[in-house]
Motif scaffolding. Structure first.
Motif, PDB file in Angstrom:
ATOM      1  N   CYS A 165      -6.815   0.579  -5.551  1.00 39.83           N
ATOM      2  CA  CYS A 165      -6.344  -0.561  -4.759  1.00 39.83           C
ATOM      3  C   CYS A 165      -7.526  -1.210  -4.024  1.00 39.83           C
ATOM      4  CB  CYS A 165      -5.318  -0.046  -3.750  1.00 39.83           C
ATOM      5  SG  CYS A 165      -4.506  -1.332  -2.783  1.00 39.83           S
ATOM      6  N   HIS A 207      -1.572   2.661  -5.313  1.00 37.34           N
ATOM      7  CA  HIS A 207      -0.742   1.786  -4.482  1.00 37.34           C
ATOM      8  C   HIS A 207      -0.064   0.706  -5.341  1.00 37.34           C
ATOM      9  CE1 HIS A 207      -2.986   2.764  -0.449  1.00 37.34           C
ATOM     10  NE2 HIS A 207      -2.380   3.791  -0.990  1.00 37.34           N
ATOM     11  N   HIS A 241       0.823  -1.211   0.000  1.00 37.02           N
ATOM     12  CA  HIS A 241       0.000   0.000   0.000  1.00 37.02           C
ATOM     13  C   HIS A 241       0.857   1.261   0.000  1.00 37.02           C
ATOM     14  CE1 HIS A 241      -3.455  -2.593   0.420  1.00 37.02           C
ATOM     15  NE2 HIS A 241      -2.721  -3.270   1.289  1.00 37.02           N
TER      16      HIS A 241
END
Ligand SMILES: [Zn+2]
Length: 316
Positions: free
Chosen positions: A175, A182, A164
């Motif tokens: 994401c 990310h 992340h």
């Protein structure tokens, strides 16, 4: 005789094993991770898995000395829970407390799954530097980090949530955690075909890939070299992987990075070689060894069993 339980709570499956002192597995149980909004459903699946391995091995739950859990995050290691995971359903998944009650022991340890990966890799690999990372490139991307010989955890146990990290400030891809740009949004196994679909629209490239829900990362990697879109996707994935790995190198100065996870394991040449080629352009300082992990199968489960043992012998 002491008995230990190890549990790998993954995005796709829950794997549970029971072992005696020598870590030889007496029984293993694998079940698909339930996809329910209620975290209790995952908890119940974990407890049921433990019951099954106990029954199969003839070991009663109260005979278990300790349990280790390697789970997708993010974790709250103090509460012993998973809170709002990116790749499985369930807002709040209780793990440590219900397991401790079932086994009637306080010796239950919860780690991020990649942390279990680095524990297993350090147990199995011939060379284990004092500074090393285990990096998993799978449905999710995570790292187990050992610095100066110490396993590090961070707040809540979430230092390994490196999938992340923002690698793309344009934030083109969303994401699973709900944020944009990310690393995992581009290079996580389930996101690679979605990235292919996006590039096919934005770059207007003809492709033989069938870009529907059935398309997998494997399809994309298999067509790379012969199909223009697949080739571009694999090249872009290498670019994002290089940025992510270069950032890890600058942050932690590892002597080695052992890579696992299905995306890397199934396509090591296409995934790792282009990163090795590009890293010198990104990294200021010494480059680490970058290669596949020595522990080839069930690395999280192996690490979870080892973590259970160390939970009582004080070595971890
Ligand atoms: Zn994310």
């Amino acid at each position: 005789m002491a008995y230990f339980v190890g549990i790998d709570v993954g995005g796709t499956t829950i794997k549970t094993a029971i072992a005696a002192d020598d870590t030889d597995r007496l029984a293993t149980h694998v079940v698909p991770t339930p996809q329910a909004k209620d975290g209790q459903t995952v908890t119940n699946a974990v407890l049921d898995s433990v019951k099954r391995v106990c029954e199969e091995s003839g070991v009663r739950p109260e005979m278990i000395t300790a349990a280790g859990i390697g789970s997708v995050g993010p974790l709250n290691r103090v509460a012993g829970t998973v809170t709002g995971p990116a790749n499985i359903s369930g807002e709040n998944i209780q793990l440590v407390k219900p397991l401790a009650e079932k086994l009637d022991t306080e010796a239950v340890v919860l780690h991020n799954d990649a942390v279990c990966g680095v524990i297993a890799e350090r147990h199995i690999a011939e060379v284990v530097p004092e500074n090393m990372l285990y990096l998993t490139l799978s449905t999710g991307i995570g790292a187990g980090i050992v610095i100066d010989g110490h396993l590090i955890h961070g707040t809540g146990g979430n230092v390994g949530e490196i999938g992340h990290m923002t690698v793309d400030p344009a934030g083109t891809m969303a994401c699973g955690c709900g944020r944009n740009g990310h690393w995992e949004a581009y290079c996580g196994g389930a996101n690679i075909p979605r990235y292919a679909a996006l590039l096919s629209r934005t770059e207007s490239i003809d492709t033989a890939l069938t870009l529907n829900d059935a398309c997998t990362a494997k399809d994309v990697f298999q067509q790379a070299g012969s199909d223009a879109l697949a080739t571009l996707v694999v090249e872009r994935v290498a670019r994002w992987n290089t940025i992510g790995i270069a950032n890890l190198i600058q942050a932690y100065a590892p002597a080695s990075i052992a890579v696992g996870g299905a995306v890397a394991r199934n396509h090591p040449k296409a995934v790792l070689e282009p990163v090795r080629d590009r890293l010198p352009k990104y990294v200021f300082g010494e480059l680490p060894q970058l290669g596949l992990a020595a522990c080839e199968t069930d690395i999280v489960l192996t690490g979870a069993l080892l973590a259970a043992q160390r939970c009582v012998d004080g070595s971890g």
